[in-house]
Design an enzyme around this catalytic site. Structure first.
Site, PDB file in Angstrom:
ATOM      1  N   ASN A   1       0.803  -1.219   0.000  1.00 52.01           N
ATOM      2  CA  ASN A   1       0.000   0.000   0.000  1.00 52.01           C
ATOM      3  C   ASN A   1       0.840   1.275   0.000  1.00 52.01           C
ATOM      4  O   ASN A   1       0.346   2.351   0.343  1.00 52.01           O
ATOM      5  CB  ASN A   1      -0.973  -0.004   1.178  1.00 52.01           C
ATOM      6  CG  ASN A   1      -1.798  -1.277   1.200  1.00 52.01           C
ATOM      7  OD1 ASN A   1      -1.685  -2.070   2.127  1.00 52.01           O
ATOM      8  ND2 ASN A   1      -2.577  -1.507   0.158  1.00 52.01           N
TER       9      ASN A   1
ATOM     10  N   VAL B   1       1.864   7.039   0.424  1.00 51.89           N
ATOM     11  CA  VAL B   1       0.992   6.097   1.126  1.00 51.89           C
ATOM     12  C   VAL B   1      -0.379   6.111   0.459  1.00 51.89           C
ATOM     13  O   VAL B   1      -0.933   7.166   0.163  1.00 51.89           O
ATOM     14  CB  VAL B   1       0.860   6.488   2.615  1.00 51.89           C
ATOM     15  CG1 VAL B   1      -0.164   5.601   3.324  1.00 51.89           C
ATOM     16  CG2 VAL B   1       2.220   6.413   3.297  1.00 51.89           C
ATOM     17  N   CYS B   2      -0.910   4.908   0.242  1.00 47.72           N
ATOM     18  CA  CYS B   2      -2.219   4.774  -0.391  1.00 47.72           C
ATOM     19  C   CYS B   2      -3.151   4.025   0.560  1.00 47.72           C
ATOM     20  O   CYS B   2      -3.125   2.791   0.634  1.00 47.72           O
ATOM     21  CB  CYS B   2      -2.093   4.029  -1.717  1.00 47.72           C
ATOM     22  SG  CYS B   2      -3.663   3.818  -2.563  1.00 47.72           S
ATOM     23  N   ILE B   3      -3.906   4.787   1.341  1.00 47.72           N
ATOM     24  CA  ILE B   3      -4.955   4.205   2.179  1.00 47.72           C
ATOM     25  C   ILE B   3      -6.215   5.030   1.979  1.00 47.72           C
ATOM     26  O   ILE B   3      -6.154   6.218   1.630  1.00 47.72           O
ATOM     27  CB  ILE B   3      -4.566   4.134   3.684  1.00 47.72           C
ATOM     28  CG1 ILE B   3      -4.136   5.497   4.219  1.00 47.72           C
ATOM     29  CG2 ILE B   3      -3.508   3.071   3.922  1.00 47.72           C
ATOM     30  CD1 ILE B   3      -3.852   5.514   5.717  1.00 47.72           C
TER      31      ILE B   3
END
Length: 169
Positions: A84, A91-93
């Site tokens: 992620n 950051v990919c959330i």
């Protein structure tokens, strides 16, 4: 626009003061430059009992002028290998995705950014992400593939990154 920037600045100053008064286990945060409240340096301590345990991972959190209406971006400046986290460290959330409906239909609006999030809730979400990667919609395809298909290689790579982070102290 100036009023929005001013409100964002006041809110970020308050969150910084609150974190200084009441530190949260697992991370520390401060300004990159005292003259810019919109850019924070965050150090995340690898969560116990995870592959990242014992690591020290630095990231930059950049807030938009209209915070908290829109989310900050977070980018690891320390090396990171995680499904992620994009190869460039972003950051990919879900909570860092703009508010509203997902144009791709992967997330519910309730999973995306809302103005109630704080620096603390964002960083705690990143710590949670480190504890349990989501390989269903990865930012780093290679890391996700290795996580699924070559778990031992993935673990070895993360252990090396944790050791490297400890040597940087």
């Amino acid at each position: 626009m100036a009023a929005t920037t001013s409100q964002a600045s006041l809110l970020l100053q308050k969150q910084l003061r609150d974190l200084a008064k009441h530190p949260v286990d697992g991370f520390s945060a401060g300004l990159v430059d005292d003259s810019n409240v919109f850019e924070w340096q965050v150090t995340i301590i690898g969560p116990p009992d995870t592959l990242y345990d014992g690591g020290y991972f630095n990231a930059i959190m950049s807030f938009p002028q209209n915070y908290p209406n829109n989310p900050p971006s977070v980018r690891f400046t320390s090396e990171m290998w995680h499904p992620n986290v994009y190869p460039d460290g972003r950051v990919c959330i879900s909570i860092l995705h703009p508010p509203g409906e997902d144009p791709n239909g992967y997330e519910l609006a309730s999973e995306r950014w809302t103005p109630v999030h704080t620096v603390e809730s964002i960083v705690l979400s990143i710590i949670s992400m480190l504890s349990s990667p989501n390989d269903e919609s990865p930012a780093n395809i290679e890391a996700a593939k290795e996580w699924r298909e070559k778990r031992e290689d993935f673990k070895k790579k993360v252990r090396r990154i944790v050791r490297k982070s400890q040597e940087m102290l």
